[in-house]
Design a protein around this motif. Structure first.
Motif, PDB file in Angstrom:
ATOM      1  N   ASP A 385       0.858  -1.170   0.000  1.00  0.00           N
ATOM      2  CA  ASP A 385       0.000   0.000   0.000  1.00  0.00           C
ATOM      3  C   ASP A 385       0.906   1.236   0.000  1.00  0.00           C
ATOM      4  O   ASP A 385       1.852   1.329   0.783  1.00  0.00           O
ATOM      5  CB  ASP A 385      -0.857  -0.031   1.266  1.00  0.00           C
ATOM      6  N   ASP A 386       0.655   2.172  -0.905  1.00  0.00           N
ATOM      7  CA  ASP A 386       1.535   3.333  -1.014  1.00  0.00           C
ATOM      8  C   ASP A 386       1.138   4.466  -0.070  1.00  0.00           C
ATOM      9  O   ASP A 386       1.631   5.589  -0.193  1.00  0.00           O
ATOM     10  CB  ASP A 386       1.573   3.844  -2.459  1.00  0.00           C
ATOM     11  N   THR A 387       0.263   4.171   0.897  1.00  0.00           N
ATOM     12  CA  THR A 387      -0.129   5.188   1.860  1.00  0.00           C
ATOM     13  C   THR A 387       0.939   5.336   2.934  1.00  0.00           C
ATOM     14  O   THR A 387       1.263   4.380   3.639  1.00  0.00           O
ATOM     15  CB  THR A 387      -1.467   4.820   2.537  1.00  0.00           C
ATOM     16  N   ASP A 388       1.516   6.516   3.050  1.00  0.00           N
ATOM     17  CA  ASP A 388       2.451   6.780   4.142  1.00  0.00           C
ATOM     18  C   ASP A 388       1.657   7.052   5.406  1.00  0.00           C
ATOM     19  O   ASP A 388       0.836   7.974   5.443  1.00  0.00           O
ATOM     20  CB  ASP A 388       3.299   8.012   3.811  1.00  0.00           C
ATOM     21  N   PRO A 389       1.877   6.271   6.476  1.00  0.00           N
ATOM     22  CA  PRO A 389       1.168   6.556   7.719  1.00  0.00           C
ATOM     23  C   PRO A 389       1.454   7.962   8.221  1.00  0.00           C
ATOM     24  O   PRO A 389       2.549   8.498   8.033  1.00  0.00           O
ATOM     25  CB  PRO A 389       1.734   5.502   8.680  1.00  0.00           C
ATOM     26  N   ILE A 390       0.478   8.556   8.837  1.00  0.00           N
ATOM     27  CA  ILE A 390       0.600   9.907   9.375  1.00  0.00           C
ATOM     28  C   ILE A 390       0.837   9.781  10.866  1.00  0.00           C
ATOM     29  O   ILE A 390      -0.036   9.329  11.611  1.00  0.00           O
ATOM     30  CB  ILE A 390      -0.658  10.743   9.077  1.00  0.00           C
ATOM     31  N   ILE A 391       2.042  10.135  11.298  1.00  0.00           N
ATOM     32  CA  ILE A 391       2.483   9.938  12.672  1.00  0.00           C
ATOM     33  C   ILE A 391       2.483  11.285  13.391  1.00  0.00           C
ATOM     34  O   ILE A 391       3.049  12.264  12.904  1.00  0.00           O
ATOM     35  CB  ILE A 391       3.895   9.329  12.727  1.00  0.00           C
ATOM     36  N   LEU A 392       1.827  11.326  14.539  1.00  0.00           N
ATOM     37  CA  LEU A 392       1.805  12.529  15.363  1.00  0.00           C
ATOM     38  C   LEU A 392       2.741  12.326  16.545  1.00  0.00           C
ATOM     39  O   LEU A 392       2.515  11.456  17.380  1.00  0.00           O
ATOM     40  CB  LEU A 392       0.389  12.817  15.846  1.00  0.00           C
ATOM     41  N   SER A 393       3.819  13.089  16.586  1.00  0.00           N
ATOM     42  CA  SER A 393       4.779  13.010  17.678  1.00  0.00           C
ATOM     43  C   SER A 393       4.441  14.029  18.753  1.00  0.00           C
ATOM     44  O   SER A 393       3.705  14.997  18.510  1.00  0.00           O
ATOM     45  CB  SER A 393       6.201  13.257  17.169  1.00  0.00           C
ATOM     46  N   ALA A 394       4.989  13.817  19.944  1.00  0.00           N
ATOM     47  CA  ALA A 394       4.751  14.738  21.055  1.00  0.00           C
ATOM     48  C   ALA A 394       6.100  15.191  21.599  1.00  0.00           C
ATOM     49  O   ALA A 394       6.496  14.814  22.707  1.00  0.00           O
ATOM     50  CB  ALA A 394       3.914  14.076  22.138  1.00  0.00           C
ATOM     51  N   ASN A 395       6.815  15.993  20.813  1.00  0.00           N
ATOM     52  CA  ASN A 395       8.085  16.536  21.274  1.00  0.00           C
ATOM     53  C   ASN A 395       7.876  17.639  22.303  1.00  0.00           C
ATOM     54  O   ASN A 395       8.793  17.993  23.040  1.00  0.00           O
ATOM     55  CB  ASN A 395       8.889  17.069  20.093  1.00  0.00           C
ATOM     56  N   THR A 396       6.680  18.195  22.317  1.00  0.00           N
ATOM     57  CA  THR A 396       6.212  19.073  23.392  1.00  0.00           C
ATOM     58  C   THR A 396       4.848  18.539  23.810  1.00  0.00           C
ATOM     59  O   THR A 396       4.302  17.637  23.167  1.00  0.00           O
ATOM     60  CB  THR A 396       6.077  20.535  22.918  1.00  0.00           C
ATOM     61  N   ASN A 397       4.286  19.058  24.894  1.00  0.00           N
ATOM     62  CA  ASN A 397       2.953  18.623  25.295  1.00  0.00           C
ATOM     63  C   ASN A 397       1.978  18.875  24.150  1.00  0.00           C
ATOM     64  O   ASN A 397       1.883  19.989  23.632  1.00  0.00           O
ATOM     65  CB  ASN A 397       2.501  19.374  26.550  1.00  0.00           C
ATOM     66  N   THR A 398       1.275  17.820  23.731  1.00  0.00           N
ATOM     67  CA  THR A 398       0.491  17.837  22.497  1.00  0.00           C
ATOM     68  C   THR A 398      -0.891  17.256  22.762  1.00  0.00           C
ATOM     69  O   THR A 398      -1.023  16.234  23.450  1.00  0.00           O
ATOM     70  CB  THR A 398       1.201  17.020  21.402  1.00  0.00           C
ATOM     71  N   ILE A 399      -1.916  17.889  22.205  1.00  0.00           N
ATOM     72  CA  ILE A 399      -3.298  17.459  22.422  1.00  0.00           C
ATOM     73  C   ILE A 399      -3.961  17.187  21.083  1.00  0.00           C
ATOM     74  O   ILE A 399      -3.803  17.957  20.126  1.00  0.00           O
ATOM     75  CB  ILE A 399      -4.103  18.540  23.178  1.00  0.00           C
ATOM     76  N   LEU A 400      -4.709  16.078  20.996  1.00  0.00           N
ATOM     77  CA  LEU A 400      -5.480  15.775  19.795  1.00  0.00           C
ATOM     78  C   LEU A 400      -6.847  15.237  20.199  1.00  0.00           C
ATOM     79  O   LEU A 400      -6.944  14.306  21.010  1.00  0.00           O
ATOM     80  CB  LEU A 400      -4.767  14.743  18.927  1.00  0.00           C
ATOM     81  N   ARG A 401      -7.896  15.805  19.623  1.00  0.00           N
ATOM     82  CA  ARG A 401      -9.248  15.279  19.791  1.00  0.00           C
ATOM     83  C   ARG A 401      -9.551  14.361  18.616  1.00  0.00           C
ATOM     84  O   ARG A 401      -9.324  14.713  17.456  1.00  0.00           O
ATOM     85  CB  ARG A 401     -10.279  16.406  19.874  1.00  0.00           C
ATOM     86  N   SER A 402     -10.090  13.172  18.899  1.00  0.00           N
ATOM     87  CA  SER A 402     -10.364  12.199  17.848  1.00  0.00           C
ATOM     88  C   SER A 402     -11.327  11.156  18.385  1.00  0.00           C
ATOM     89  O   SER A 402     -11.753  11.203  19.539  1.00  0.00           O
ATOM     90  CB  SER A 402      -9.063  11.515  17.390  1.00  0.00           C
ATOM     91  N   PHE A 403     -11.664  10.187  17.529  1.00  0.00           N
ATOM     92  CA  PHE A 403     -12.328   8.975  17.985  1.00  0.00           C
ATOM     93  C   PHE A 403     -11.249   7.996  18.465  1.00  0.00           C
ATOM     94  O   PHE A 403     -10.133   7.986  17.960  1.00  0.00           O
ATOM     95  CB  PHE A 403     -13.118   8.314  16.862  1.00  0.00           C
ATOM     96  N   ILE A 404     -11.624   7.159  19.427  1.00  0.00           N
ATOM     97  CA  ILE A 404     -10.737   6.105  19.914  1.00  0.00           C
ATOM     98  C   ILE A 404     -11.544   4.810  19.990  1.00  0.00           C
ATOM     99  O   ILE A 404     -12.643   4.794  20.544  1.00  0.00           O
ATOM    100  CB  ILE A 404     -10.155   6.428  21.308  1.00  0.00           C
ATOM    101  N   ASP A 405     -11.003   3.733  19.422  1.00  0.00           N
ATOM    102  CA  ASP A 405     -11.655   2.421  19.504  1.00  0.00           C
ATOM    103  C   ASP A 405     -11.249   1.723  20.796  1.00  0.00           C
ATOM    104  O   ASP A 405     -10.066   1.670  21.139  1.00  0.00           O
ATOM    105  CB  ASP A 405     -11.268   1.548  18.309  1.00  0.00           C
ATOM    106  N   VAL A 406     -12.242   1.170  21.497  1.00  0.00           N
ATOM    107  CA  VAL A 406     -12.011   0.376  22.705  1.00  0.00           C
ATOM    108  C   VAL A 406     -12.575  -1.011  22.445  1.00  0.00           C
ATOM    109  O   VAL A 406     -13.768  -1.152  22.174  1.00  0.00           O
ATOM    110  CB  VAL A 406     -12.691   1.005  23.937  1.00  0.00           C
ATOM    111  N   PRO A 407     -11.750  -2.064  22.459  1.00  0.00           N
ATOM    112  CA  PRO A 407     -12.243  -3.419  22.173  1.00  0.00           C
ATOM    113  C   PRO A 407     -13.418  -3.798  23.064  1.00  0.00           C
ATOM    114  O   PRO A 407     -13.409  -3.543  24.269  1.00  0.00           O
ATOM    115  CB  PRO A 407     -11.022  -4.307  22.480  1.00  0.00           C
TER     116      PRO A 407
END
Length: 605
Positions: A385-407
């Motif tokens: 698959d030629d999709t490059d994953p999009i990686i979010l690093s936290a080199n400083t305190n970082t916040i992201l709002r999103s959906f999260i899957d819980v098994p």
């Protein structure tokens, strides 16, 4: 906040056909015969020294390094060197070549040990709790080779640090999975290929993949390399415990697919068509299993017939790997779905590939695994698959709002994930005022959220510790044994978002049962875990907090608890004079405490 893509994270996208399709990439095989060491005695080992013992339970001693408290019984292997019982390496009876090894281990504080594959290639075991930038000598690292003839500072070479530090705290069980390929030798004994760590996972995190080992690491039993050697545990550096040791050996010859003949037909595959009577557009023989055997390019069916020469009778996994269409396999006249018992000898097979359109690169392959045979792939080269994953690093305190899957639960739709440069991260559920999960290592992969149209979901990248299915952290109870509140009906629950401090760290706010709540979650300064402080104004007298739930919760000291079979520690710092209570409810253990205005506790993992 840094966004980056990593080509080495590229996955393979394969269409699932009539069989469950899987890619050509390596995965831990489930088909090979495996053996779990019973750990009832030392019969699986050679001459265990005095520092080794078999016990029923083990715990670290708070404030003491290289020390365990043990309980009588069986099932756990412990090494605890002392002045009187100097530690010695422990050798398994096993001499192995290619192997998969799974085990759980526990480090005492400050402890050091290692696993030597073939007695020669060391995977380091170390108390690396809180280390931000791991080195080859840290937990999970492939230890360095060594040359005393080189200058100081250069003696160690060709060591490999883990990709990230996925280590847990001393006193907690950690899980290691290793897939090792032995070096190869020709008939004269000359080495023709190096040993490899095909895959190493620590606490569910991939830390090594396809690492070639040019020679033995420091501390090997010998400078030579062999086709088969002893499994060995380092025993002279500190206290370490092991359980659930599972070994899979791969020492049998692979089945071979041969005498392949194909016929190609126009149109998609139909179960109603008798292909023995249908007109073929092309016929021929092939040395390879391929979706591109004929001139046909759109909506065609390939029917292969051949022989699978099986060296060892037993249960095998046969999994199709297809792109741009569907596929399935018939063995000895019977359709196969994943697992099949095969006799030794030549077995007739029929493999069918149906091209279903003009999309995707037509690809046909087969993954085979069996008794003593590690999963291997034959067929077309898989196009990644030629999709490059999009990686979010936290080199400083970082916040992201999103959906999260819980098994086993619904998607958390109002999740706030917070990453820190100390590589300790957490997710907060705004809908329940709950700390959902914590993890150590890299922050988030956001490809599902942001690639093309996206589905809004992000995924933790480190060693993840889930804290239970979503529940309201605060609730009113008529008594200590009353059932926990399952929903917000009558609670007046109202999330009020969050505010940031000068270091961009959030404090969450909400209202519940007429009370105002400030919920402050912080990464501890030493990077050992999470510190949480809940302040409640106008708290009703019957308000409680549920701090943890799990299959087990055990008190191991004043306001210190081990949760879910030594998965993490929870320590109550300030409960306003209230006493925490461990109770059983609906088949699980819960740790609850009355809320007296202010509550603070730590999660250490």
């Amino acid at each position: 906040m840094v966004l980056r893509s990593k080509n080495n994270f590229i996955g393979r996208s394969l269409r699932i056909g009539f069989l469950c399709a899987c890619g050509a990439g390596f995965a831990f095989s489930q088909a090979s015969a495996q053996s779990q060491l019973p750990l009832q005695d030392f019969s699986s080992f050679k001459n265990a020294g005095k520092s080794w013992q078999i016990v029923g339970d083990v715990n670290t001693e708070q404030g003491k390094e290289n020390s365990f408290k043990t309980t009588g019984g069986t099932g756990i292997l412990v090494n605890q060197p002392t002045k009187k019982a100097h530690g010695e390496d422990l050798f398994f009876n096993l001499e192995h070549g290619d192997i998969d090894l799974e085990l759980e281990y526990m480090m005492a504080a400050g402890a050091n040990s290692g696993i030597y594959l073939q007695g020669r290639y060391e995977l380091q075991l170390l108390d690396s709790w809180g280390t931000v930038a791991p080195k080859p000598g840290d937990n999970g690292g492939i230890y360095e080779r060594w040359d005393d003839s080189k200058p100081e500072g250069q003696k160690g070479y060709q060591g490999y640090a883990p990709r990230q530090n996925a280590s847990k705290a001393p006193g907690l069980w950690q899980k290691l999975r290793v897939s090792f390929q032995a070096p190869r030798f020709d008939a004269s004994g000359k080495k023709i290929s190096n040993a490899k760590m095909l895959r190493v996972e620590l606490n569910g995190v991939l830390i090594h993949e396809n690492i070639e080992l040019s020679g033995p690491t420091r501390g090997a039993v010998g400078g030579n390399e062999v086709a088969a050697g002893p499994l060995r545990i380092q025993g002279d550096h500190g206290a370490v415990a092991f359980r659930n040791i599972i070994i899979k050996q791969y020492d049998k010859a692979r089945p071979e697919l041969s005498a392949l003949q194909y016929k190609a037909y126009k149109g998609r595959y139909s179960r109603d068509t008798d292909y023995s009577k249908a007109k073929a557009e092309a016929t021929g023989t092939s040395n390879l299993l391929t979706a591109n055997a004929s001139h046909l390019s759109q909506e065609y069916t390939l029917v292969y017939k051949g022989t699978l020469n099986v060296k060892e009778a037993g249960e095998y996994q046969l999994e199709m790997a297809v792109q741009g269409g569907n596929g399935f396999i018939i063995v000895d006249g019977k359709p196969v779905r994943n697992r099949v018992t095969l006799p030794a000898g030549n077995v007739p097979v029929e493999i069918i590939y149906s091209r279903t359109g003009d999309w995707g690169n037509p690809t046909l392959g087969l993954n085979i695994a069996g008794p003593g045979v590690r999963s291997f792939y034959i067929g077309d080269v898989i196009t990644p698959d030629d999709t490059d994953p999009i990686i979010l690093s936290a080199n400083t305190n970082t916040i992201l709002r999103s959906f999260i899957d819980v098994p086993g639960s619904q998607k958390i739709t109002h999740a706030v994930s917070v990453g820190s440069p100390l590589k300790v991260n957490y997710t907060y559920d705004l809908d329940h005022g709950m700390l959902v999960q914590v993890w150590r290592g890299e922050f988030l992969e956001t490809t599902p959220m942001w690639h093309e149209r996206g589905n809004g979901t992000s995924r933790p990248m480190g060693a993840l510790q889930r804290l239970g299915k979503p529940f309201f952290q605060l609730g009113k109870l008529a008594g200590e044994q009353a059932a926990w509140t399952a929903d917000s009906t009558g609670s007046g629950y109202r999330p009020k978002g969050y505010v940031l401090d000068e270091q961009d760290r959030p404090t969450f706010k909400y209202q519940v049962y007429g009370a105002s709540v400030n919920d402050q979650v912080r990464v501890s300064e030493d990077g050992h875990g999470i510190v949480r402080e809940i302040s409640v104004t106008n708290a009703p007298s019957d308000l409680y907090a549920k701090l943890a739930e799990g299959a087990q919760i055990e008190s191991i000291g004043k306001d210190l608890y081990l949760v879910d079979g030594k998965a993490y520690f929870l320590q109550v710092q300030d409960a306003g004079g209230a006493k925490p209570l461990v109770r059983e409810s609906a088949g699980v253990k819960e740790l609850i405490v009355p809320v007296r205005g202010k509550l603070s506790y730590s999660i250490l993992f």
